[in-house]
Design an enzyme around this catalytic site. Sequence first.
Site, PDB file in Angstrom:
ATOM      1  N   ILE B  87       0.912  -1.296  -0.096  1.00 56.39           N
ATOM      2  CA  ILE B  87       0.122   0.091   0.144  1.00 56.39           C
ATOM      3  C   ILE B  87       0.847   1.248  -0.084  1.00 56.39           C
ATOM      4  CG2 ILE B  87      -2.096  -0.869   0.984  1.00 56.39           C
ATOM      5  CD1 ILE B  87      -1.071   0.027   3.668  1.00 56.39           C
ATOM      6  N   GLY B  90       8.105   4.379   0.939  1.00 59.64           N
ATOM      7  CA  GLY B  90       9.072   5.277   1.397  1.00 59.64           C
ATOM      8  C   GLY B  90      10.404   5.333   1.031  1.00 59.64           C
ATOM      9  N   GLY B  93      11.284   2.265   3.306  1.00 60.94           N
ATOM     10  CA  GLY B  93      10.646   0.865   3.501  1.00 60.94           C
ATOM     11  C   GLY B  93       9.572   0.826   2.700  1.00 60.94           C
ATOM     12  N   VAL B  95       5.452  -0.618   2.364  1.00 62.27           N
ATOM     13  CA  VAL B  95       4.282  -0.726   3.573  1.00 62.27           C
ATOM     14  C   VAL B  95       3.229  -1.605   2.808  1.00 62.27           C
ATOM     15  CG1 VAL B  95       2.638   0.209   4.836  1.00 62.27           C
ATOM     16  CG2 VAL B  95       4.760   1.427   4.561  1.00 62.27           C
ATOM     17  N   LYS B 112       5.455  -2.528   7.902  1.00 63.96           N
ATOM     18  CA  LYS B 112       6.526  -1.807   6.944  1.00 63.96           C
ATOM     19  C   LYS B 112       7.801  -2.605   7.256  1.00 63.96           C
ATOM     20  CE  LYS B 112       8.569   2.676   6.636  1.00 63.96           C
ATOM     21  NZ  LYS B 112       8.367   4.195   7.005  1.00 63.96           N
ATOM     22  N   ASP B 205       8.577  16.035   9.246  1.00 67.96           N
ATOM     23  CA  ASP B 205       8.189  15.859   7.744  1.00 67.96           C
ATOM     24  C   ASP B 205       6.537  16.000   7.930  1.00 67.96           C
ATOM     25  OD1 ASP B 205       8.260  15.260   5.177  1.00 67.96           O
ATOM     26  OD2 ASP B 205       8.499  13.039   5.327  1.00 67.96           O
TER      27      ASP B 205
END
Lengths: 198, 817
Positions: B87, B90, B93, B95, B112, B205
């Site tokens: 889904i 990043g 990693g 997810v 993750k 972030d």
Amino acid sequence: MSGDVGEITKLLRAASAGDRGASDELFTSVFQELRALARSHRRRWNGNDTLNTTALINEVYLRLANQTLASFQDRIHFFATASRAMRQILINYAERASAEKRGGNALRVTLTGLSLHEDSTLEDLLHIDALLSKLEDTNPRHCRLFEYRVFGGMTIDEAAGALDVSPATVKRDWTVLSAWLFSEMNAKKASQQEGSAS
Amino acid sequence: MILERAAEIFLEAVTLDAETRARFVTDMCGNEPRLLNQVNRLLEAANESEDYFLNLAGKVSLGALATDEKGLPADKVIGQWRLRERIGRGGMGAVYLAERADEQFEQRAALKILPTGLDTDQARARFLVERQILARLVHDNIARLLDGGVTEEGVPFFVMDYVEGLPIDAYCVRHTLSTHQRLELVLDIVKAVQYAHRNLIIHRDLKPSNVLVTQSGQVRLLDFGIAKMLEPNAGDADLTRMTQRPATPTFSSPEMLRGEPVDITTDVYSIGVLIYLLLSGKTPLDYAGMSLAEMCERASTDVPPLMSSIRPELRGDLDAIVAKALAKDPAERYESVESLGNDIRNYLAALPVMAKAPSGVYRARKFLARHRLGVAFVAFAVIALSTIAGLAVRSAITAEEQARTVALERDRAEETVDFLISIFDSADPNIAPGEQTAFQILENGRAQIASELSEVPAVQAELLKTMSLAYQSLRLVDESRDVLEQERQIRSAANGEQSTEYADVLIRLAQVTDIGGDYESSLAFAKQALEISEALGDLPGQAAGHTRVGRILHLQGDFDGANAGYRQALELYVRDYGADALQVAQTRSHLGNLLNHQERFPEAVEEFEEALRIRRLHFEGDNSEITEVLLGLASTLKNQGKLDEAEEAYVRAFEMNDRLYGPDNSYNLYVVNGLGLVAQERGQYDLAIDRFEHAIRLIEMHTPGSPNSGFAYANIGKANMLRDRMDLAVPALRNAEAIFEARLPGHWLRGEVRWRLGRCLLETGDYAEAEQLITSGAEVLEERWGSDHKLTRDAQAAAALLHEARSRREQASVPPD
């Protein structure tokens, strides 16, 4: 697959501006997309285990960028990233394969319906990687050039654009570099043969 | 390593035939055996080396790619979790959606995991830091850590709440939340971030995709992937350095962009950007296409436009709160997210807020400094000073006096704004001086003019006239028009409709509506003013009326009508004021632009040169009225193909504007755009596109959302077509079309944009859309420019191409007999 069309362009821009986070993210997307694509096309390529790297990366590019990349620089930067991702994938693979061989396990590629590659190719890859790592300190441009041409399938002109030097320079560098790497590999094989003969 | 000399000898030698080669190599290497050896080895390898390497990747890549994913097939079970689809991804990693594998109870979660290929020591350490951070944070508004561990293959993973929701900006739009409701959501973010800060964690972030809102309206903070732990020894220095560069510049504080150490106020800044985005729909600073150095520069120096410049109803406290959160210097921001939250709560409760808007006078001065008479330039440098020139007409007698009056009137317009502001600023006892925005002050002033000055209509009308100029300086065309409508009513009651004053306000209404793109109203106002002046026998009034009518007919493509209007104005002005009057220069400049569009270039150049001569009589040295003429002249020279001369004129205008207004001034956007057109004519498409992009940056800097960017995008699209990059032309043209549709739906250039877009789509085989675009585009151009004009002919050529392509396709689809 990246749903957001502008996202890749943004990542490319940020990454080429030196943004490490974006660079990592871009690398990961390209990396994962390369693998996803290879898997989804496996059947189509069945029975022919050589693969046109240039075509593959182009396809990844089209899927991720969805034809909206704004500039030539963005494109070039994308292909540079893809070259790096491809190098890492191939080297990881070669490392794992040779580790499994050393550990007495047959390479599990048979599960995928592919024939085993010649051991020598995998060994060559590891040797090339070692030579490139050494070269990285003295001549990083040659390393990039090799990645772009061999792993990224860039043409001389594209590599020239990515390295920001003239195509003539790239052509010269490439001729010397490939001859040198090949001669180093020959030398190693010769010494190994001598070793086993004695 | 390769010997430099060996490489040189080798490169020379490979080009030679075998026999010559051996001799050449021996000669060159002499008695250096090492050199000779290497050259020979290179030559030997050269036969097959290139082919070998170029085929190498292909031999193994399929195997490598197809087996590399073996760690994570669908249905893979990791710990107690069974993976479903991926889904997200990043930098740190992948997810996956996961379910409990034991199926004792249904639970969905997000798992993750570090991707196999990225399993470096650094990435692994960073990954574990994120897990550690999440383990520490247990809060309703933060996705919880459920589980963690290491796969059989030794890869670390962790499991979090699966949050089904929309990014906060999308959520607000989807549910059409009010400003009040949006701020309530922001308060939930504040709560979560405040909690993290208390646990010594900076998120670093915060952006919409990391702030999801669930169907039930609950805010959930995600992705602590680059978060930082504040205590010592939390992570090694390399990790911090590696992740210091943010993934999303738009939401990052200036110090973070610069790579400096950050504290909790970096999150205050990011929340400020989120509020700005959620309330105004835009981000405060645009970094599109910038290098990191340029972003740092911009983040450190450019003050974003107030939100109220995008949505006026946000003026006041909300402007002030966001400005304080977005302060460049962390020390000037809210010292914590908590105090930011408190101020938002104050605002929601209608209590006074801590943050104060910058001084109104100061802001107004800055605006004026930047946009000095800018509006006149906005309508593509053609209108210029007719309003102010018009004001001068009444009292001036000799040319010299006129010049002085024009200059005086212009200075007075600015001084009066300052004056107005100083009066209104201190007039409201509830507000201490220096706490309102210029916009607020003008709005207050408007209310006061209506309520307090109704006894003295003449003063009221004069003040409204000045206010309309002030609004124009702030580029608020609608407000300017409103004020003029008020003035018109007052003039009508006080002076009657058969008065020079009433004609004068109509002329100014014509100008404002023209800037706003409402040509129909503009023409009606101008014609009415002209009739009045004719009835009164007011020659200068008639001249002003003719000029205005000419200008609108020009914009509408009625060249003959425009020409007649300008010529009549010219005759009247010359008769009344003499050939060297500024009004004559102004009208000649208009006429020059018209003749340029009519492709009567030598006549156009004559008019511009005459206008320049007159203006030089009145103004010494640099002057915006001179650069305006230079711009028209340059454009004409460019159209004549005199590219060197055109470039020279553009450069002169550029330098003059730079001296007058400093770097990055708004006037130069037309100059930069013109320089782009020159480059395009020369076939230097990359340079041309650079310049058009420069123009867009200037537009975004000074008048974000202005229709001018439509023109620049149209140019980028055309340049890309000319260099055969249809793929790049399409997005630029789509941008242009969207801007025209929203801001100038009736502009003829939209016709060109449409056919060009259609032409590009023809390449991709999208015939239906292409046909619709080309046909409608060609119609617009034909209506505006007639069927013989070059612009129309280009569009018709595209239509012909379309028919050809279509008939080819139809033939192809007819089965052979």
